[in-house]
Design an enzyme around this catalytic site. Structure first.
Site, PDB file in Angstrom:
ATOM      1  N   ASN A  89       0.802  -1.224   0.000  1.00 20.59           N
ATOM      2  CA  ASN A  89       0.000   0.000   0.000  1.00 20.59           C
ATOM      3  C   ASN A  89       0.834   1.274   0.000  1.00 20.59           C
ATOM      4  OD1 ASN A  89      -2.409   1.785   1.042  1.00 20.59           O
ATOM      5  ND2 ASN A  89      -0.846   1.911   2.643  1.00 20.59           N
ATOM      6  N   TYR A 163       3.174   8.588 -11.729  1.00 24.43           N
ATOM      7  CA  TYR A 163       2.246   7.856 -10.848  1.00 24.43           C
ATOM      8  C   TYR A 163       1.422   6.851 -11.661  1.00 24.43           C
ATOM      9  CZ  TYR A 163      -1.316   7.492  -7.100  1.00 24.43           C
ATOM     10  OH  TYR A 163      -2.172   7.052  -6.103  1.00 24.43           O
ATOM     11  N   ALA A 164       0.920   7.300 -12.829  1.00 24.52           N
ATOM     12  CA  ALA A 164       0.080   6.431 -13.661  1.00 24.52           C
ATOM     13  C   ALA A 164       0.865   5.220 -14.153  1.00 24.52           C
ATOM     14  CB  ALA A 164      -0.463   7.224 -14.853  1.00 24.52           C
ATOM     15  N   LYS A 167       1.282   2.851 -11.231  1.00 22.87           N
ATOM     16  CA  LYS A 167       0.044   2.187 -10.806  1.00 22.87           C
ATOM     17  C   LYS A 167      -0.453   1.191 -11.851  1.00 22.87           C
ATOM     18  CE  LYS A 167      -0.471   4.011  -6.716  1.00 22.87           C
ATOM     19  NZ  LYS A 167      -0.236   3.168  -5.526  1.00 22.87           N
ATOM     20  N   ILE A 196      -9.978   9.322  -2.038  1.00 20.51           N
ATOM     21  CA  ILE A 196     -10.345   8.942  -0.671  1.00 20.51           C
ATOM     22  C   ILE A 196      -9.766   9.985   0.279  1.00 20.51           C
ATOM     23  CG2 ILE A 196     -10.311   7.038   1.004  1.00 20.51           C
ATOM     24  CD1 ILE A 196     -11.475   6.183  -1.725  1.00 20.51           C
TER      25      ILE A 196
HETATM   26  P1  NAD Z   1      -0.746   8.574   2.845  1.00 23.04           P
HETATM   27  O1  NAD Z   1       0.242   9.547   2.318  1.00 23.04           O
HETATM   28  O2  NAD Z   1      -1.820   9.020   3.772  1.00 23.04           O
HETATM   29  O3  NAD Z   1       0.018   7.337   3.530  1.00 23.04           O
HETATM   30  C1  NAD Z   1       1.087   6.683   2.879  1.00 23.04           C
HETATM   31  C2  NAD Z   1       1.947   5.968   3.917  1.00 23.04           C
HETATM   32  O4  NAD Z   1       3.051   5.371   3.204  1.00 23.04           O
HETATM   33  C3  NAD Z   1       2.549   6.920   4.965  1.00 23.04           C
HETATM   34  O5  NAD Z   1       2.378   6.389   6.263  1.00 23.04           O
HETATM   35  C4  NAD Z   1       4.017   7.004   4.569  1.00 23.04           C
HETATM   36  O6  NAD Z   1       4.890   7.241   5.662  1.00 23.04           O
HETATM   37  C5  NAD Z   1       4.251   5.634   3.933  1.00 23.04           C
HETATM   38  N1  NAD Z   1       5.396   5.621   3.023  1.00 23.04           N
HETATM   39  C6  NAD Z   1       5.727   6.553   2.089  1.00 23.04           C
HETATM   40  N2  NAD Z   1       6.884   6.223   1.485  1.00 23.04           N
HETATM   41  C7  NAD Z   1       7.291   5.052   2.033  1.00 23.04           C
HETATM   42  C8  NAD Z   1       8.417   4.214   1.829  1.00 23.04           C
HETATM   43  N3  NAD Z   1       9.379   4.510   0.939  1.00 23.04           N
HETATM   44  N4  NAD Z   1       8.523   3.081   2.560  1.00 23.04           N
HETATM   45  C9  NAD Z   1       7.573   2.768   3.485  1.00 23.04           C
HETATM   46  N5  NAD Z   1       6.490   3.543   3.735  1.00 23.04           N
HETATM   47  C10 NAD Z   1       6.344   4.664   3.016  1.00 23.04           C
HETATM   48  O7  NAD Z   1      -1.373   7.896   1.523  1.00 23.04           O
HETATM   49  P2  NAD Z   1      -2.780   7.155   1.331  1.00 23.04           P
HETATM   50  O8  NAD Z   1      -3.744   8.136   0.785  1.00 23.04           O
HETATM   51  O9  NAD Z   1      -3.121   6.357   2.538  1.00 23.04           O
HETATM   52  O10 NAD Z   1      -2.391   6.188   0.113  1.00 23.04           O
HETATM   53  C11 NAD Z   1      -2.066   4.826   0.307  1.00 23.04           C
HETATM   54  C12 NAD Z   1      -1.996   4.147  -1.054  1.00 23.04           C
HETATM   55  O11 NAD Z   1      -3.231   4.308  -1.752  1.00 23.04           O
HETATM   56  C13 NAD Z   1      -0.912   4.739  -1.977  1.00 23.04           C
HETATM   57  O12 NAD Z   1      -0.305   3.697  -2.710  1.00 23.04           O
HETATM   58  C14 NAD Z   1      -1.699   5.641  -2.901  1.00 23.04           C
HETATM   59  O13 NAD Z   1      -1.067   5.814  -4.151  1.00 23.04           O
HETATM   60  C15 NAD Z   1      -2.996   4.862  -3.036  1.00 23.04           C
HETATM   61  N6  NAD Z   1      -4.133   5.699  -3.413  1.00 23.04           N
HETATM   62  C16 NAD Z   1      -4.628   6.659  -2.572  1.00 23.04           C
HETATM   63  C17 NAD Z   1      -5.718   7.413  -2.979  1.00 23.04           C
HETATM   64  C18 NAD Z   1      -6.345   8.449  -2.101  1.00 23.04           C
HETATM   65  O14 NAD Z   1      -7.284   9.117  -2.580  1.00 23.04           O
HETATM   66  N7  NAD Z   1      -5.926   8.639  -0.876  1.00 23.04           N
HETATM   67  C19 NAD Z   1      -6.286   7.194  -4.241  1.00 23.04           C
HETATM   68  C20 NAD Z   1      -5.747   6.231  -5.067  1.00 23.04           C
HETATM   69  C21 NAD Z   1      -4.677   5.467  -4.639  1.00 23.04           C
END
Ligand code: NAD
Length: 253
Positions: A89, A163-164, A167, A196
């Site tokens: 994640n 990013y795209a 993913k 989200i």
């Molecule tokens: P967030 O930024 O709230 O949390 C991400 C977490 O990943 C953080 O705790 C951060 O410390 C950790 N992290 C970052 N780099 C890291 C690394 N190198 N090693 C270990 N941990 C690391 O993000 P989120 O919104 O919870 O997103 C989580 C996932 O969901 C991501 O992959 C994101 O691309 C995907 N996503 C999120 C959304 C959204 O709307 N929030 C939408 C589509 C996809």
């Protein structure tokens, strides 16, 4: 798969969607290894889960660093036992248009560093953690599930070509691993969130978020637990593998 007593690793588990997944699976009896780069956020998350009566440990990792990933998974096996689930994640954004021009003059381009940073964490990180997770399950003769978190932003969103690409690659890993790992009793799945409400989206301009919410058929951003429910579905449904669940309120980019 029944979650009771199973050890599940969640990268980026200290915050946002990863934390919501931890809470949801922990409430269903899983024992959790929260893997994150931020030690402080991990401490807070483990304490918050303990207050809910959930067994969780924090493991510091940089998912983009091979040695760090190997060490982190070894630590989990030593302290909590072999994993039977891994949710890849952890992810970041670093947006920039590939080329930006004014009056026919290119004045900005996405830097190679911005490209590489996102690919390293969002794609290579999934490969490294997925490889370690599968190795650990196979060596422990343990059936299991790997869930990769992608995004609906996997093509066409301006400023997000890095990013795209990452993913879209994540889902390619899911499909390929489903074929490679089925013989070991390991299933895979991709969960692709829409927009989200987490720190990642909180960093976007409020007017932009309002515009996005108005384009979602359900007229709102999703909640982190909506994604946790999709992840739980992959664990629970024994005939699900190699496919994608888009949880986005019906939004089409
Ligand atoms: P967030 O930024 O709230 O949390 C991400 C977490 O990943 C953080 O705790 C951060 O410390 C950790 N992290 C970052 N780099 C890291 C690394 N190198 N090693 C270990 N941990 C690391 O993000 P989120 O919104 O919870 O997103 C989580 C996932 O969901 C991501 O992959 C994101 O691309 C995907 N996503 C999120 C959304 C959204 O709307 N929030 C939408 C589509 C996809």
């Amino acid at each position: 798969m029944k979650l009771d007593g199973r050890v599940i690793a969640i990268t980026g588990g200290a915050r946002g969607l990863g934390y919501a997944v931890a809470l949801h699976l922990g409430q269903r009896g899983a024992r959790l290894a929260l893997m994150d780069i931020s030690g402080d956020a991990l401490d807070d998350a483990v304490s918050a889960l303990a207050r809910e009566g959930i067994d969780a440990r924090g493991v510091i990792v940089d998912v983009a660093d091979e040695a760090s990933v190997e060490q982190a998974f070894a630590q989990i096996a030593d302290t909590q036992g072999p994993i039977s689930g891994c949710i890849n994640n952890a992810g970041i954004t670093d947006d920039a248009l590939m080329v930006k021009a004014k009056q026919g003059q290119v004045d900005k381009r996405m830097s190679l560093a911005a490209w590489q940073r996102v690919i390293d964490i969002n794609l290579t990180g999934v490969f490294l953690c997925g490889r370690e997770a599968a190795t650990q399950m196979i060596e422990a003769n343990q059936t299991g599930v790997i869930v990769n978190i992608s995004s609906i932003s996997k093509a066409g969103n301006p400023g997000q070509s890095n990013y795209a690409a990452a993913k879209a690659g994540v889902h390619a890993l899911t499909v390929t691993w489903a074929s490679e790992l089925a013989r070991y009793g390991i299933r895979t799945g991709t969960v692709a969130p829409g927009f989200i409400d987490t720190e990642m989206t909180a960093s976007m301009r409020p007017d932009m978020l309002e515009r996005i919410a108005s384009r979602v058929p359900l007229k709102r951003l999703g909640e982190p637990d909506n994604i946790a429910q999709s992840v739980a579905f992959v664990f629970e449904n024994d005939y699900f593998s190699g496919r994608i669940i888009e949880c986005d309120g019906g939004l089409r980019l």
